[in-house]
Design a protein around this motif. Structure first.
Motif: not given
Lengths: 212, 257
Positions: A154-156, A161-163, A64-70
């Motif tokens: 990112v797109g739509e 990008i940070d916590v 999920m880390l990949d899906r929700r962060s850039d």
């Protein structure tokens, strides 16, 4: 003793993770607050799922880390002035190592998070289209934590990008830690340090400014 | 070296320190905490010394303390010492012209000293939900536009900066209670406060030590960011401001296409 860092770690995982099954329901019209709220709830669901082993939980959260962060943006922000010194292959390498570093660093603490609750308390638009969502993490013991999530489109879709935990930005902290390693040894050195760190889980020995 | 030059040196140092504190840009954010650390080659050895002292002396004592005392007792001790910071917090709320925070601070002190049985309880938070403002003289200086000056690691005392070091001195003078208790009581309680505080951060310090690739830089950045956030009232339990974050961090020019 409840840990500040583990609560923060929880925040990192909570913000970036969500089950693949519900991915399609994340409509483009979702507000940043909804993005964070939904994500936190889904993560708590996984953490409290007694049927999953710890490894299974980490694996699920890592996907999920990949899906929700850039991660491309996160890498750029973390490397800052050094970003241009990296070749395309090194950039990709760094992204993967950073990803791994965050999950190994924080992943082993996930058992501590199941009793935390997250509530979205506000948000604010930032410069150039970014958005910050403010949350409070309520802990079973100890004071509440103020955690903010910085999002960028990112797109739509919104991506993390940070916590920022109690005023401390993860991006800024990593930038500081990596900066002197980069000054001393360039991209190769940093990639080696991260690789060793990920493999061993113990700090690498570094010759740095002030140490002769 | 002549005597005259020896005499001049402390004044030169004082002038340097003063010029470091009074710098032009107030609330200057940093893109990397290294920018704030020109004295890194002095700071790192002191940091290493403090860290060794912690590993071999303070941390073991704090571990023993943490093992013996139930968590609830540690909480009482924490409350007791937090309550004694009232004069410092109150004074600095006033110095920053924050009447609401000053009132909260006063209310907390009165509630916790009485119903809270001399400060060991915390009814102000638990029952009355009075926010707990976090102000000190370092923040007051920052509030009025004084820059942090260079980052500084103090022997024994840990991370600071030039501004907060002045703040620390001022706060210890504001913290009036040591004057009317015998020295052995105040220094003894000082030790208890240090050990108790350390005991509450056992896991956090361990985690940061293990997870960081550059522990020194991780602590430096966390300290400077946290202090900046406190000065800007983005965190800290009192009045809150909801303001945009720094551009330097999220749009580094070097990465713009």
């Amino acid at each position: 003793m409840k840990r500040f860092l583990s609560a923060l770690a929880f925040a990192v995982v909570a913000a970036v993770a969500s089950p693949a099954a519900v991915e399609h329901s994340l409509a483009a019209t979702q507000t940043p607050e909804q993005f964070v709220e939904q994500t936190s709830n889904e993560v708590l669901g996984i953490l409290r799922d007694k049927a999953l082993s710890q490894d299974a939980k980490i694996a699920k959260l890592e996907i999920m880390l990949d899906r929700r962060s850039d991660f491309e943006t996160i890498s750029k922000l973390v490397l800052a002035v050094h970003y241009k010194q990296f070749s395309d292959a090194q950039k990709k390498d760094f992204e993967n190592l950073l990803h791994r570093y965050l999950t190994t660093t924080y992943g082993h603490q996930i058992d501590n998070y199941a009793n935390e609750t997250v509530s979205v308390v506000g948000g604010r638009p930032e410069a150039r289209g970014d958005y910050t969502v403010q949350t409070r993490i309520k802990r079973s013991t100890g004071a509440d934590l103020a955690v903010e999530y910085r999002l960028r489109k990112v797109g739509e879709d919104w991506r993390l990008i940070d916590v920022i935990g109690e005023g401390i930005s993860l991006v800024s902290n990593l930038r500081s830690q990596f900066g002197e390693i980069l000054n001393a040894g360039g991209p190769d050195r940093l990639l080696t340090v991260l690789r060793e760190k990920n493999a061993s889980g113990t700090p690498a020995k570094l010759p740095l400014a002030g140490e002769k | 070296m002549s005597i005259a030059r020896r005499l001049l040196r402390p004044r030169l140092v004082a002038a340097l320190v003063a010029s470091a504190v009074v710098v032009s840009a107030p609330h200057a954010a940093f893109a990397d905490s290294a920018e704030k650390d020109p004295w890194v080659s002095l700071n790192r050895p002191i940091f290493r010394f403090n860290d060794a002292l912690d590993r071999y002396a303070l941390e073991p004592v704090a571990k023993g303390y943490d093992f013996i005392l139930p968590e609830i007792v540690e909480g009482w001790v924490t409350n007791f010492f937090a309550n004694l910071w009232f004069p410092v917090v109150f004074t600095n709320c006033v110095l920053q012209a924050k009447p609401q925070e000053a009132t909260q601070s006063l209310a907390r002190f009165m509630l916790n000293s009485t119903i809270g049985l001399g400060g060991f309880g915390n009814p102000a938070t638990a029952w009355f939900k009075v926010p707990s403002p976090h102000e000190d003289f370092g923040q007051t200086l920052g509030f009025w536009g004084i820059d942090t000056g260079p980052y500084l690691v103090l022997p024994l005392l840990g991370p600071s900066n030039v501004r907060d070091t002045f703040g620390r001195v001022a706060d210890s003078a504001t913290r009036v209670w040591p004057y009317f208790v015998p020295w052995y009581v105040s220094s003894g309680s000082g030790v208890v406060e240090i050990v108790n505080t350390r005991a509450r951060y056992l896991e956090d310090v361990k985690d940061l030590r293990e997870s960081s690739v550059d522990y020194y830089a991780a602590v430096r950045d966390a300290y400077l960011q946290r202090r900046q956030a406190l000065v800007e009232d983005r965190v800290g339990g009192g009045e809150k401001r909801n303001q945009p974050s720094q551009d330097e961090l999220y749009y580094p020019e070097s990465t713009q296409k």
